[in-house]
Design an enzyme around this catalytic site. Structure first.
Site, PDB file in Angstrom:
ATOM      1  N   HIS A 306      27.976  40.881  43.061  1.00 27.37           N
ATOM      2  CA  HIS A 306      27.615  42.297  42.907  1.00 27.37           C
ATOM      3  C   HIS A 306      28.099  43.047  44.133  1.00 27.37           C
ATOM      4  O   HIS A 306      28.042  42.545  45.240  1.00 27.37           O
ATOM      5  CB  HIS A 306      26.091  42.460  42.785  1.00 27.37           C
ATOM      6  CG  HIS A 306      25.699  43.763  42.196  1.00 27.37           C
ATOM      7  ND1 HIS A 306      25.620  44.915  42.951  1.00 27.37           N
ATOM      8  CD2 HIS A 306      25.414  44.113  40.917  1.00 27.37           C
ATOM      9  CE1 HIS A 306      25.266  45.907  42.156  1.00 27.37           C
ATOM     10  NE2 HIS A 306      25.144  45.461  40.924  1.00 27.37           N
ATOM     11  N   ASP A 363      23.660  40.743  34.386  1.00 31.15           N
ATOM     12  CA  ASP A 363      24.329  40.310  33.146  1.00 31.15           C
ATOM     13  C   ASP A 363      24.181  38.820  32.878  1.00 31.15           C
ATOM     14  O   ASP A 363      24.572  38.357  31.808  1.00 31.15           O
ATOM     15  CB  ASP A 363      25.816  40.675  33.226  1.00 31.15           C
ATOM     16  CG  ASP A 363      25.996  42.182  33.212  1.00 31.15           C
ATOM     17  OD1 ASP A 363      26.707  42.702  34.089  1.00 31.15           O
ATOM     18  OD2 ASP A 363      25.386  42.832  32.360  1.00 31.15           O
TER      19      ASP A 363
HETATM   20  C1  SDX Z   1      27.331  45.256  36.784  1.00 34.19           C
HETATM   21  O1  SDX Z   1      27.614  48.356  40.601  1.00 34.19           O
HETATM   22  C2  SDX Z   1      26.611  48.151  39.818  1.00 34.19           C
HETATM   23  O2  SDX Z   1      25.497  48.546  40.104  1.00 34.19           O
HETATM   24  C3  SDX Z   1      26.910  47.453  38.507  1.00 34.19           C
HETATM   25  C4  SDX Z   1      25.730  46.997  37.683  1.00 34.19           C
HETATM   26  C5  SDX Z   1      24.979  48.165  37.105  1.00 34.19           C
HETATM   27  O3  SDX Z   1      23.782  47.979  36.800  1.00 34.19           O
HETATM   28  O4  SDX Z   1      25.599  49.234  36.869  1.00 34.19           O
HETATM   29  O5  SDX Z   1      24.857  46.203  38.461  1.00 34.19           O
HETATM   30  C6  SDX Z   1      26.190  46.168  36.475  1.00 34.19           C
HETATM   31  O6  SDX Z   1      28.461  45.622  36.611  1.00 34.19           O
HETATM   32  C7  SDX Z   1      27.020  43.903  37.385  1.00 34.19           C
HETATM   33  C8  SDX Z   1      28.302  43.088  37.715  1.00 34.19           C
HETATM   34  C9  SDX Z   1      28.801  42.438  36.412  1.00 34.19           C
HETATM   35  N1  SDX Z   1      30.162  41.814  36.666  1.00 34.19           N
HETATM   36  C10 SDX Z   1      30.316  40.502  36.653  1.00 34.19           C
HETATM   37  O7  SDX Z   1      29.422  39.663  36.545  1.00 34.19           O
HETATM   38  C11 SDX Z   1      31.777  40.078  36.771  1.00 34.19           C
HETATM   39  C12 SDX Z   1      31.920  39.018  37.847  1.00 34.19           C
HETATM   40  N2  SDX Z   1      31.695  39.597  39.171  1.00 34.19           N
HETATM   41  C13 SDX Z   1      32.862  40.020  39.929  1.00 34.19           C
HETATM   42  O8  SDX Z   1      33.824  40.667  39.149  1.00 34.19           O
HETATM   43  C14 SDX Z   1      32.452  40.767  41.209  1.00 34.19           C
HETATM   44  O9  SDX Z   1      31.433  40.055  41.781  1.00 34.19           O
HETATM   45  C15 SDX Z   1      32.052  42.225  41.139  1.00 34.19           C
HETATM   46  C16 SDX Z   1      33.121  43.062  40.528  1.00 34.19           C
HETATM   47  C17 SDX Z   1      30.776  42.386  40.387  1.00 34.19           C
HETATM   48  C18 SDX Z   1      31.841  42.696  42.584  1.00 34.19           C
HETATM   49  O10 SDX Z   1      33.040  42.613  43.198  1.00 34.19           O
HETATM   50  P1  SDX Z   1      33.219  43.010  44.759  1.00 34.19           P
HETATM   51  O11 SDX Z   1      31.958  43.457  45.363  1.00 34.19           O
HETATM   52  O12 SDX Z   1      34.408  43.907  44.860  1.00 34.19           O
HETATM   53  O13 SDX Z   1      33.473  41.621  45.398  1.00 34.19           O
HETATM   54  P2  SDX Z   1      34.896  40.961  45.539  1.00 34.19           P
HETATM   55  O14 SDX Z   1      35.595  41.019  44.210  1.00 34.19           O
HETATM   56  O15 SDX Z   1      35.544  41.550  46.734  1.00 34.19           O
HETATM   57  O16 SDX Z   1      34.522  39.421  45.808  1.00 34.19           O
HETATM   58  C19 SDX Z   1      34.219  38.966  47.104  1.00 34.19           C
HETATM   59  C20 SDX Z   1      34.604  37.483  47.073  1.00 34.19           C
HETATM   60  C21 SDX Z   1      36.051  37.243  46.611  1.00 34.19           C
HETATM   61  O17 SDX Z   1      36.445  36.027  47.180  1.00 34.19           O
HETATM   62  P3  SDX Z   1      37.357  36.076  48.586  1.00 34.19           P
HETATM   63  O18 SDX Z   1      38.533  36.979  48.303  1.00 34.19           O
HETATM   64  O19 SDX Z   1      36.428  36.633  49.654  1.00 34.19           O
HETATM   65  O20 SDX Z   1      37.753  34.629  48.828  1.00 34.19           O
HETATM   66  O21 SDX Z   1      33.787  36.786  46.110  1.00 34.19           O
HETATM   67  C22 SDX Z   1      34.593  36.277  45.066  1.00 34.19           C
HETATM   68  C23 SDX Z   1      35.913  37.021  45.118  1.00 34.19           C
HETATM   69  O22 SDX Z   1      36.968  36.223  44.610  1.00 34.19           O
HETATM   70  N3  SDX Z   1      33.865  36.569  43.810  1.00 34.19           N
HETATM   71  C24 SDX Z   1      33.693  35.719  42.813  1.00 34.19           C
HETATM   72  C25 SDX Z   1      32.908  36.395  41.873  1.00 34.19           C
HETATM   73  N4  SDX Z   1      32.647  37.615  42.319  1.00 34.19           N
HETATM   74  C26 SDX Z   1      33.241  37.728  43.515  1.00 34.19           C
HETATM   75  N5  SDX Z   1      34.138  34.445  42.628  1.00 34.19           N
HETATM   76  C27 SDX Z   1      33.768  33.856  41.476  1.00 34.19           C
HETATM   77  N6  SDX Z   1      33.015  34.441  40.512  1.00 34.19           N
HETATM   78  C28 SDX Z   1      32.561  35.705  40.683  1.00 34.19           C
HETATM   79  N7  SDX Z   1      31.825  36.268  39.752  1.00 34.19           N
END
Ligand code: SDX
Length: 428
Positions: A306, A363
């Site tokens: 998140h 989710d």
């Molecule tokens: C919602 O914003 C809100 O409030 C949203 C929400 C709402 O109520 O409106 O809460 C609802 O959208 C919840 C999120 C649902 N999405 C998912 O579950 C999809 C999976 N999650 C990722 O796509 C991600 O975690 C995000 C998009 C939710 C957040 O992304 P960020 O904050 O931009 O984090 P990032 O992509 O920069 O990740 C940081 C690190 C990365 O690794 P490094 O580059 O540091 O090595 O964490 C890793 C990412 O690769 N990572 C994950 C991951 N999420 C982040 N690795 C594996 N699985 C994941 N789910």
């Protein structure tokens, strides 16, 4: 004396005011940065940017706090109803019994949609995604209610435009599911409350009487409350920026639905279910392999991570308990729940996830409950939108009430510098 931030640029100090919110969050007001320095800030994904000030929802990602108008999400999920939370988000206070009765009665009087709106469903190909249908239907509302194109005309006009949308959303969502199954749609029944009416229109049928199971009504209220608002998330920011151009409410909300559809945002609840089914059917339940692939960035663990919560998403905590309770009460023994719990445990003890503060989000468990209730997976994000609607509307109303400037960010240009035009016959 008000707090200031000093920026030293090209050897010259520049001062900017610091603003402090009621929860002591601090922001540097850079409203005059470009005029004073010629510089803009650069913050891809707006990870460090406050786009507005808002009195609706407070999050503290480090502490896992979520409050609507100052009320803890744990209290609201346990003690409130979805229509009461709608009222709270929209008007800022919990309603008295009489205020709530009047509000619910207003909603009940506007649940029907125009018969020509029902005909719009006939143009959708069978199996078309429910979120695409929802977007179309919501923007179509502005055609059936042209007075909604100028919602700020009067407070009464604005309130009626809002009530119509909140009241018709469950009818439209239920129609999408019915049409998806090729079943006749059911019309709203005034004898039901808001959530029971939605469940009746969704799961009832023309062949027999249907009364929603109180267990499902209670769980649905809780799910909708937990999804009702979440400050400046991707879809809410979309609603606000579209609203800032003074586009009408229905168009702004349709844009929010578009943003929510994305698999990184609301679309994740559908992705989680499909991921758990993939783990069951293709990965043969090998959760350790799945975690290893996520660490190798071969796949995302949907339902994890998140932008704001770097601790447990408080909604996920509530939903994990609700999931156990609802499935037990419904007598549903879903092997996907065991896989979800195993995946959560494996991730939460793995340094990769711990270092990146990747916890289950809203989710992760919601889809298992929706599935146990009988919703098809493609409907899950529509249910997220149904819950988020009062939050989107409240945020839109707040922005329009403050008459905020049109949202128009700047950029850092990285394309070609000036070059002469070359006639096509001279191009190699
Ligand atoms: C919602 O914003 C809100 O409030 C949203 C929400 C709402 O109520 O409106 O809460 C609802 O959208 C919840 C999120 C649902 N999405 C998912 O579950 C999809 C999976 N999650 C990722 O796509 C991600 O975690 C995000 C998009 C939710 C957040 O992304 P960020 O904050 O931009 O984090 P990032 O992509 O920069 O990740 C940081 C690190 C990365 O690794 P490094 O580059 O540091 O090595 O964490 C890793 C990412 O690769 N990572 C994950 C991951 N999420 C982040 N690795 C594996 N699985 C994941 N789910």
């Amino acid at each position: 004396m008000s707090e200031k931030a000093t920026l030293n640029l090209d050897g010259k100090p520049y001062e900017f005011p610091v603003i402090t919110g009621t929860e002591n969050e601090k922001g540097i007001d850079i409203g005059k940065l470009r005029a004073q320095t010629g510089y803009v800030t650069f913050d891809e994904g707006y990870k460090n940017t406050g786009a507005t000030s808002s009195g609706i929802t407070f999050l503290n990602g480090e502490k896992g706090i979520l409050r609507y108008r100052g009320y803890a999400i744990e209290d609201l999920a346990e003690k409130s109803s979805f229509t009461e939370v709608m009222y709270l988000l929209l008007y800022g206070e919990l309603p008295t019994a009489e205020e709530l009765r009047k509000f619910e009665n207003q909603l009940t009087q506007h649940t029907l949609v125009h018969e020509d709106l029902v005909k719009v469903f006939e143009v959708f190909p069978t199996g078309s995604h429910p979120m695409g249908q929802l977007m179309t239907q919501l923007s179509a509302l502005s055609s059936f209610y042209p007075e909604s194109l100028n919602p700020q005309k009067s407070p009464d006009q604005l309130n009626l435009t809002i009530i119509r949308l909140l009241a018709k959303m469950p009818t439209i969502c239920a129609m999408i599911q019915k049409k998806g199954k090729g079943h006749p749609v059911l019309y709203p029944q005034n004898r039901f409350d808001y959530v029971s009416n939605f469940l009746y229109m969704t799961f009832g049928n023309v062949t027999e009487e249907y009364t929603p199971d109180p267990v499902i009504v209670d769980a649905m209220n809780k799910l909708l409350i937990l999804h009702a608002d979440h400050e400046q998330n991707c879809s809410t920011s979309t609603v606000r920026i579209v609203g800032s151009s003074h586009a009408n409410l229905y168009a702004s909300i349709a844009a929010g639905v578009a943003a929510l559809w994305g698999p990184r945002h609301g679309g994740a609840n559908q992705e989680v279910l499909e991921m758990l089914e993939h783990i069951r059917d293709i990965d043969k339940g090998d959760v350790k392999k799945v975690v290893a692939e996520a660490k190798d960035k071969k796949r995302l663990l949907f339902g994890f991570g998140h932008r704001v919560y770097k601790n447990f998403d408080p909604r996920a905590k509530i939903l994990k308990v609700a999931c156990d309770n609802v499935l037990a009460k419904l007598g549903v023994n879903d092997p996907l729940l065991a896989i979800a719990k195993e995946l959560e445990a494996a991730a939460l003890e793995d340094p990769y996830f711990i270092e990146r503060k990747l916890y289950p989000n809203v989710d992760f468990y919601s889809g298992l409950i929706y599935k146990a209730m009988g919703f098809p997976t493609p409907m899950f994000t529509v249910l997220f939108a149904l819950g988020r609607l009062p939050g989107w509307v409240s945020q839109w109303k707040e922005l329009r009430g403050k008459n905020e400037d049109i949202g128009r960010p700047r950029q850092i240009y990285t394309g070609p510098t000036l070059r002469p035009f070359v006639a096509i016959k001279e191009r190699k």
